[in-house]
Design a protein around this motif. Sequence first.
Motif, PDB file in Angstrom:
ATOM      1  N   ALA A 132       0.644  -1.207   0.093  1.00  0.00           N
ATOM      2  CA  ALA A 132      -0.053   0.044  -0.108  1.00  0.00           C
ATOM      3  C   ALA A 132       0.624   1.240   0.009  1.00  0.00           C
ATOM      4  N   ALA A 133       1.932   1.183   0.804  1.00  0.00           N
ATOM      5  CA  ALA A 133       2.770   2.206   0.904  1.00  0.00           C
ATOM      6  C   ALA A 133       3.584   2.795  -0.468  1.00  0.00           C
ATOM      7  N   ARG A 134       3.765   1.638  -1.256  1.00  0.00           N
ATOM      8  CA  ARG A 134       4.412   1.650  -2.433  1.00  0.00           C
ATOM      9  C   ARG A 134       3.818   2.098  -3.330  1.00  0.00           C
ATOM     10  N   LYS A 135       2.337   1.577  -3.631  1.00  0.00           N
ATOM     11  CA  LYS A 135       1.295   2.179  -4.437  1.00  0.00           C
ATOM     12  C   LYS A 135       1.070   3.594  -3.968  1.00  0.00           C
ATOM     13  N   ARG A 136       0.871   4.131  -2.758  1.00  0.00           N
ATOM     14  CA  ARG A 136       0.585   5.385  -2.649  1.00  0.00           C
ATOM     15  C   ARG A 136       1.913   6.491  -2.945  1.00  0.00           C
ATOM     16  N   GLU A 137       3.156   5.951  -2.880  1.00  0.00           N
ATOM     17  CA  GLU A 137       4.170   6.718  -3.164  1.00  0.00           C
ATOM     18  C   GLU A 137       4.174   6.961  -4.938  1.00  0.00           C
ATOM     19  N   LEU A 138       3.759   5.842  -5.344  1.00  0.00           N
ATOM     20  CA  LEU A 138       3.675   6.062  -6.983  1.00  0.00           C
ATOM     21  C   LEU A 138       2.466   6.537  -7.611  1.00  0.00           C
ATOM     22  N   ALA A 139       1.396   6.895  -6.716  1.00  0.00           N
ATOM     23  CA  ALA A 139       0.000   7.244  -7.240  1.00  0.00           C
ATOM     24  C   ALA A 139       0.156   8.418  -8.117  1.00  0.00           C
ATOM     25  N   HIS A 140       1.023   9.453  -7.839  1.00  0.00           N
ATOM     26  CA  HIS A 140       1.027  10.631  -8.781  1.00  0.00           C
ATOM     27  C   HIS A 140       1.244  10.495  -9.984  1.00  0.00           C
ATOM     28  N   LEU A 141       1.555   9.248 -10.521  1.00  0.00           N
ATOM     29  CA  LEU A 141       2.058   8.847 -11.751  1.00  0.00           C
ATOM     30  C   LEU A 141       0.770   8.234 -12.466  1.00  0.00           C
ATOM     31  N   LEU A 142      -0.385   8.075 -11.870  1.00  0.00           N
ATOM     32  CA  LEU A 142      -1.497   7.602 -12.569  1.00  0.00           C
ATOM     33  C   LEU A 142      -2.236   8.486 -13.454  1.00  0.00           C
ATOM     34  N   MET A 143      -1.941   9.559 -13.082  1.00  0.00           N
ATOM     35  CA  MET A 143      -2.366  10.696 -14.125  1.00  0.00           C
ATOM     36  C   MET A 143      -1.684  10.962 -15.242  1.00  0.00           C
ATOM     37  N   THR A 144      -0.253  10.671 -15.374  1.00  0.00           N
ATOM     38  CA  THR A 144       0.510  11.091 -16.382  1.00  0.00           C
ATOM     39  C   THR A 144       1.407   9.864 -17.182  1.00  0.00           C
ATOM     40  N   SER A 151       5.442  -0.358 -13.564  1.00  0.00           N
ATOM     41  CA  SER A 151       6.731  -0.660 -13.239  1.00  0.00           C
ATOM     42  C   SER A 151       7.599  -0.322 -11.958  1.00  0.00           C
ATOM     43  N   GLY A 152       6.968   0.751 -11.270  1.00  0.00           N
ATOM     44  CA  GLY A 152       7.480   1.077 -10.084  1.00  0.00           C
ATOM     45  C   GLY A 152       7.124   0.026  -8.958  1.00  0.00           C
ATOM     46  N   LYS A 153       6.244  -0.438  -9.151  1.00  0.00           N
ATOM     47  CA  LYS A 153       5.688  -1.572  -8.405  1.00  0.00           C
ATOM     48  C   LYS A 153       6.252  -2.897  -8.599  1.00  0.00           C
ATOM     49  N   GLY A 154       7.022  -3.260  -9.664  1.00  0.00           N
ATOM     50  CA  GLY A 154       7.266  -4.325 -10.316  1.00  0.00           C
ATOM     51  C   GLY A 154       8.072  -5.128  -9.283  1.00  0.00           C
ATOM     52  N   ALA A 155       9.328  -4.666  -8.764  1.00  0.00           N
ATOM     53  CA  ALA A 155      10.317  -5.487  -8.111  1.00  0.00           C
ATOM     54  C   ALA A 155       9.509  -5.914  -6.747  1.00  0.00           C
ATOM     55  N   LEU A 156       8.560  -4.920  -6.065  1.00  0.00           N
ATOM     56  CA  LEU A 156       7.878  -5.437  -4.828  1.00  0.00           C
ATOM     57  C   LEU A 156       6.834  -6.619  -5.112  1.00  0.00           C
ATOM     58  N   VAL A 157       6.061  -6.387  -6.369  1.00  0.00           N
ATOM     59  CA  VAL A 157       5.321  -7.634  -6.629  1.00  0.00           C
ATOM     60  C   VAL A 157       6.085  -8.797  -6.841  1.00  0.00           C
ATOM     61  N   GLU A 158       7.048  -8.823  -7.615  1.00  0.00           N
ATOM     62  CA  GLU A 158       7.959  -9.876  -7.808  1.00  0.00           C
ATOM     63  C   GLU A 158       8.564 -10.607  -6.642  1.00  0.00           C
ATOM     64  N   GLU A 159       8.925  -9.699  -5.562  1.00  0.00           N
ATOM     65  CA  GLU A 159       9.111  -9.996  -4.208  1.00  0.00           C
ATOM     66  C   GLU A 159       8.129 -10.656  -3.287  1.00  0.00           C
ATOM     67  N   LEU A 160       7.040 -10.081  -3.415  1.00  0.00           N
ATOM     68  CA  LEU A 160       5.913 -10.798  -2.722  1.00  0.00           C
ATOM     69  C   LEU A 160       5.342 -12.168  -3.410  1.00  0.00           C
ATOM     70  N   ILE A 161       5.408 -12.212  -4.605  1.00  0.00           N
ATOM     71  CA  ILE A 161       5.259 -13.252  -5.272  1.00  0.00           C
ATOM     72  C   ILE A 161       5.952 -14.556  -4.780  1.00  0.00           C
ATOM     73  N   ALA A 162       7.273 -14.127  -4.832  1.00  0.00           N
ATOM     74  CA  ALA A 162       8.356 -15.158  -4.595  1.00  0.00           C
ATOM     75  C   ALA A 162       8.151 -15.649  -3.185  1.00  0.00           C
ATOM     76  N   ARG A 163       7.959 -14.626  -2.245  1.00  0.00           N
ATOM     77  CA  ARG A 163       7.518 -15.065  -0.810  1.00  0.00           C
ATOM     78  C   ARG A 163       6.440 -15.830  -0.794  1.00  0.00           C
ATOM     79  N   ALA A 164       5.241 -15.466  -1.448  1.00  0.00           N
ATOM     80  CA  ALA A 164       4.140 -16.399  -1.217  1.00  0.00           C
ATOM     81  C   ALA A 164       4.734 -17.933  -1.741  1.00  0.00           C
TER      82      ALA A 164
END
Length: 178
Positions: A132-144, A151-164
Amino acid sequence: MIVPAGVVDYDPRWPLWFDEIRARLAPYADGFVVEHVGSTAVPGLAAKPIIDVDVVVPSAELVPKAIARLEAAGYRHEGDLGIAGREAFALPPDAVRYHHLYVVVDGNEAHQDHVLLRDHLRANAADRERYAARKRELAHLLMTDRTAYVSGKGALVEELIARACGSGAGGGTGRSGA
């Protein structure tokens, strides 16, 4: 329909919105599973208010049949949009809720990524907060630049899937669209 362009606190109406979408899909998804995936399927997780829906078919041979059925429902097939094993659709003009719709084969990588990430975040409050913190950090990009947001969430998504999956590091497979 206007695409939501912000990250908001979890809304308990999201599962109800999914139920509305699933009910609309029911006549076209007969014999297939319709599953709520993505951040709105995780209680307590901040998200864009966009419901992610997987129509899960039991085999690759049934993908064309599912595509044809969804096109009959008014959806427009857009191909895999760069994520192998996940067929994406544009909304029909009469959609009542903004959502992303995908056809996936049961157990393929795209389907597993959706389910693994969702289920991991449901079960792990610390990772849910990190995401959630990462998504909020990147949210300003949603308009532009939505691509940069994903892409900004990518590394964390991959880490979380690997943990799962039980390993400690991301697989580096480019699965950031999950």
